[in-house]
Design a protein around this motif. Structure first.
Motif, PDB file in Angstrom:
ATOM      1  N   ASP A  42     -51.330  66.900  18.522  1.00 30.78           N
ATOM      2  CA  ASP A  42     -52.722  66.460  18.422  1.00 30.78           C
ATOM      3  C   ASP A  42     -52.941  67.181  16.405  1.00 30.78           C
ATOM      4  O   ASP A  42     -54.193  67.854  17.107  1.00 30.78           O
ATOM      5  N   GLY A  43     -52.395  66.841  16.077  1.00 30.45           N
ATOM      6  CA  GLY A  43     -53.824  66.729  15.099  1.00 30.45           C
ATOM      7  C   GLY A  43     -53.412  68.075  13.872  1.00 30.45           C
ATOM      8  O   GLY A  43     -53.859  68.336  13.447  1.00 30.45           O
ATOM      9  N   LYS A  44     -52.839  69.090  15.296  1.00 29.63           N
ATOM     10  CA  LYS A  44     -52.880  71.117  14.202  1.00 29.63           C
ATOM     11  C   LYS A  44     -51.407  71.175  13.995  1.00 29.63           C
ATOM     12  O   LYS A  44     -50.404  71.218  14.381  1.00 29.63           O
ATOM     13  N   GLU A  45     -51.440  71.820  12.927  1.00 29.36           N
ATOM     14  CA  GLU A  45     -50.430  72.303  12.494  1.00 29.36           C
ATOM     15  C   GLU A  45     -49.727  73.428  13.799  1.00 29.36           C
ATOM     16  O   GLU A  45     -50.383  74.233  14.170  1.00 29.36           O
ATOM     17  N   SER A  46     -48.079  73.529  14.046  1.00 27.44           N
ATOM     18  CA  SER A  46     -47.355  74.733  14.434  1.00 27.44           C
ATOM     19  C   SER A  46     -46.476  74.738  13.483  1.00 27.44           C
ATOM     20  O   SER A  46     -45.745  74.088  13.187  1.00 27.44           O
ATOM     21  N   VAL A  47     -46.197  75.934  14.748  1.00 23.36           N
ATOM     22  CA  VAL A  47     -44.389  76.033  14.557  1.00 23.36           C
ATOM     23  C   VAL A  47     -43.597  76.172  16.274  1.00 23.36           C
ATOM     24  O   VAL A  47     -44.017  76.431  16.831  1.00 23.36           O
ATOM     25  N   GLN A  48     -42.994  75.056  15.674  1.00 25.93           N
ATOM     26  CA  GLN A  48     -41.718  75.434  16.711  1.00 25.93           C
ATOM     27  C   GLN A  48     -40.123  76.256  16.766  1.00 25.93           C
ATOM     28  O   GLN A  48     -39.563  75.369  15.138  1.00 25.93           O
ATOM     29  N   ASN A  49     -39.511  76.620  17.357  1.00 33.66           N
ATOM     30  CA  ASN A  49     -38.419  77.516  16.734  1.00 33.66           C
ATOM     31  C   ASN A  49     -36.810  76.636  17.676  1.00 33.66           C
ATOM     32  O   ASN A  49     -36.898  76.472  18.272  1.00 33.66           O
ATOM     33  N   ARG A  50     -36.154  76.460  17.006  1.00 28.62           N
ATOM     34  CA  ARG A  50     -34.785  76.482  17.407  1.00 28.62           C
ATOM     35  C   ARG A  50     -33.738  76.843  17.101  1.00 28.62           C
ATOM     36  O   ARG A  50     -33.978  77.853  16.110  1.00 28.62           O
ATOM     37  N   PHE A  51     -32.701  76.834  18.315  1.00 24.43           N
ATOM     38  CA  PHE A  51     -31.801  77.720  17.886  1.00 24.43           C
ATOM     39  C   PHE A  51     -30.513  77.403  18.046  1.00 24.43           C
ATOM     40  O   PHE A  51     -30.194  76.199  18.601  1.00 24.43           O
ATOM     41  N   VAL A  52     -29.466  78.490  16.935  1.00 23.25           N
ATOM     42  CA  VAL A  52     -28.040  78.056  17.093  1.00 23.25           C
ATOM     43  C   VAL A  52     -27.531  78.388  16.673  1.00 23.25           C
ATOM     44  O   VAL A  52     -27.780  79.513  16.822  1.00 23.25           O
ATOM     45  N   VAL A  53     -26.215  77.588  17.676  1.00 22.84           N
ATOM     46  CA  VAL A  53     -24.470  78.444  17.237  1.00 22.84           C
ATOM     47  C   VAL A  53     -23.909  78.545  15.632  1.00 22.84           C
ATOM     48  O   VAL A  53     -23.235  77.221  16.322  1.00 22.84           O
ATOM     49  N   GLU A  54     -23.835  78.904  15.559  1.00 21.75           N
ATOM     50  CA  GLU A  54     -22.771  79.077  13.838  1.00 21.75           C
ATOM     51  C   GLU A  54     -22.083  79.356  14.015  1.00 21.75           C
ATOM     52  O   GLU A  54     -20.405  80.516  14.567  1.00 21.75           O
ATOM     53  N   GLY A  55     -20.786  78.304  13.906  1.00 25.21           N
ATOM     54  CA  GLY A  55     -19.124  78.109  13.384  1.00 25.21           C
ATOM     55  C   GLY A  55     -19.013  77.476  12.346  1.00 25.21           C
ATOM     56  O   GLY A  55     -19.660  77.708  11.225  1.00 25.21           O
TER      57      GLY A  55
END
Length: 594
Positions: free
Chosen positions: A438-451
């Motif tokens: 909505d025109g405002k900067e925000s932070v979103q987090n993603r999770f990963v499994v590492e192989g």
């Protein structure tokens, strides 16, 4: 007053490259427009006895400038400067109909109007069941009420000789209002008007009467390639139903050409111009030079070429045909070479992609084997959660889920992967990404499994309303690996299927190289023949007198400049047609005198 225009161009591929830097050219074929193909027919007509006689007068007029030969008054000083333009104009009218020059000439069963009427009647009968329509174009002899014209003459023949109803034949010049014009166009589409006559300016644009069009008749040839294209575009356009269903999706374009007139030469010249223009716009030029030809609407035709054509010399026409064929073959060769180049690049890309895919498959299979060796499952075969979180000593699934949801909301890794735990020995990381909401900067987090690769479930987002689903996110990511492997294997198999076809294209040679070399050799020989034929000839006796005079002068005077003896040859050389070498690094233009 001298008029200059560009005629001979060199370094054409560089010009095409520059043109394509500033334009984006697409044809109907490029964008997939469903329209009929053109079937071009050159209809040659022998000259009538009246035309044969007038051709001789035209040749004499071109030599002497005696306009009384043409049945008109003597030329003024201004007209004399434009003599070849007048000669060209008379030659065009003569080829169309002798009554264009003098109404006292009689009709002839073998003139252009008679041939055209017969062809129109044939198409009329052939497509009568479908109510097929036809366009007839001529910029000369257009319809004028109460006056004789080629239009009205052909209509008379269609009605009297072939029984075609007069109301089915119309002239676009009859339409004085936009309403009447639209009515005729609608009647053409309905098939109540079957033949429509018009000029390029009045019928060549803005007419969508193509629904039943089966043939376009070209009584004369316009000056510009774009005009010819506009004429043909009345029938060769999207929405032509009769051509698509009943004529192999083709429209016949008939060009009427009187032998020993300028018709055929002019048409071939125009066709070559259009070919070069199209290739220039597409960037598909194989030739490095273009000779535009020595004829235009403002200056008429070159005297020597005019005389050669009217005298029955077919060398210039043959030259135009050779150039047309060579241009077509060079374009075909360039397209072939481009196809090979594109296929070679595609082959390299596919080979690289196959190797990368196979390497990725092996790495993912190693991760699957590692996971399957340690995973624990319930009685139904579903994997059990084995989540360990580094930042807390939680063991119950509900609290671990709440903790993960908190990490998803409050963590900021500034774009770096940060370890938070592991599952079955595979590290789990979180990464923060900046986004706009909505025109405002925000932070979103993603999770990963590492192989060997980073694996995600639900695109890395954990469930925010279900703690069990949040904890199972990482096991589910590992469970997806076999499906990813299957996708890679399917993609690799498709790529491998293309390899044999690409290799066949790359190894295929162009089979018309010998034909092209022979045509170029024939053209070079024909050029030499034409140059010799068109070069001014000097009387042998005059040459002997000049030699004798020069010899006498050299005996009588010892201070005469030696270059003076070459003046006559220099004059003769300057008058011969200049044939620039393809290696000349400039653009050449010829002055045309009016």
């Amino acid at each position: 007053m001298a008029k200059d225009r560009f005629r001979y161009f060199i370094k054409v591929p560089e010009l095409a490259a520059f043109y394509n830097e500033i334009t984006d050219y697409r044809t109907a074929e490029d964008v997939g427009v469903d329209r009929p193909e053109k079937r071009e027919i050159l209809h040659n007509i022998p000259p009538t006895p009246q035309q044969e006689e007038f051709i001789q007068k035209l040749m004499e007029f071109a030599k002497t400038g005696d306009a009384t030969l043409l049945g008109r008054g003597a030329l003024s000083d201004k007209e004399r400067k434009g003599k070849m333009l007048i000669a060209t104009d008379y030659a065009r009218k003569m080829a169309l109909d002798m009554r264009m020059i003098d109404p006292s000439y009689e009709d002839h069963p073998d003139n252009k109007a008679s041939h055209c009427a017969r062809m129109i009647a044939e198409y009329y009968r052939k497509f009568d069941a479908q109510k097929g329509t036809q366009f007839v174009f001529s910029d000369l002899g257009t319809y004028k009420p109460g006056e004789w014209s080629v239009y009205s003459e052909i209509k008379r023949k269609l009605v009297e000789d072939y029984g075609i109803p007069a109301h089915e034949i119309r002239f676009i010049q009859e339409c004085k209002t936009e309403k009447s014009r639209k009515a005729v166009i609608e009647a053409m589409n309905e098939g109540t008007v079957r033949v429509l006559f018009g000029s390029t300016s009045m019928l060549g644009t803005g007419v969508n009467a193509q629904k039943r069009a089966v043939c376009v008749h070209e009584l004369d040839t316009p000056w510009r390639p774009s005009d010819l294209e506009q004429r043909e575009g009345r029938a060769i356009r999207k929405g032509n139903e009769v051509a698509k269903l009943y004529n192999d999706n083709k429209v016949d374009v008939i060009i009427y050409a009187v032998e020993r007139s300028l018709d055929s030469y002019k048409f071939n010249l125009l066709h070559c111009k259009q070919t070069f223009i199209s290739q220039l716009k597409r960037g598909a030029l194989g030739a490095r030079t273009i000779d535009e030809g020595a004829m235009d609407e403002k200056n008429g035709m070159n005297f020597s070429e005019y005389m050669a054509i009217l005298s029955g010399n077919t060398d210039l026409l043959e030259k135009a045909k050779l150039e047309k064929r060579i241009a077509s073959l060079e374009s075909e060769r360039k397209a072939h070479n481009k196809g090979i180049s594109d296929s070679r690049f595609r082959h390299q890309t596919i080979t690289h992609d196959i190797a990368n895919n196979e390497a990725a498959i092996e790495r993912m299979k190693a991760d699957v084997a590692r996971y399957e060796a340690v995973v624990r499952r319930d009685k139904e075969g579903n994997p059990l959660n084995n989540l360990i979180i580094d930042t807390c000593n939680l063991s119950d699934e509900k609290n671990m889920g709440i903790h993960l949801q908190g990490l998803a909301q409050r963590t900021d890794t500034h774009g770096q992967y940060k370890r938070i735990g592991e599952v079955y020995g595979f590290p789990i990381s979180i990464i923060s990404e900046r986004t706009l909401v909505d025109g405002k900067e925000s932070v979103q987090n993603r999770f990963v499994v590492e192989g060997n690769y980073k694996y995600k479930f639900n695109n890395g987002f954990i469930a925010m309303s279900d703690t069990h689903a949040a904890c199972m996110n990482f096991v589910n990511a590992l469970e997806k690996i076999p499906g990813i492997i299957a996708q890679y294997e399917e993609r690799t198999a498709k790529l491998k299927a293309d390899v044999p076809q690409l290799e066949a294209i790359i190894s295929k040679s162009w089979g018309k190289e010998d034909e092209l070399k022979q045509l170029k050799s024939d053209l070079a020989a024909l050029d030499r023949k034409i140059t010799a034929a068109l070069a001014p000839k000097r009387d042998d006796n005059d040459g002997e007198e000049i030699k004798a005079t020069n010899a006498t002068q050299s005996v009588q005077s010892t201070d005469t400049c030696p270059e003076q003896s070459d003046k006559s040859s220099l004059v003769a050389e300057s008058q011969s047609p200049y044939q620039p070498s393809p290696s000349t690094f400039c653009t050449i233009y010829r002055p045309l005198r009016l």
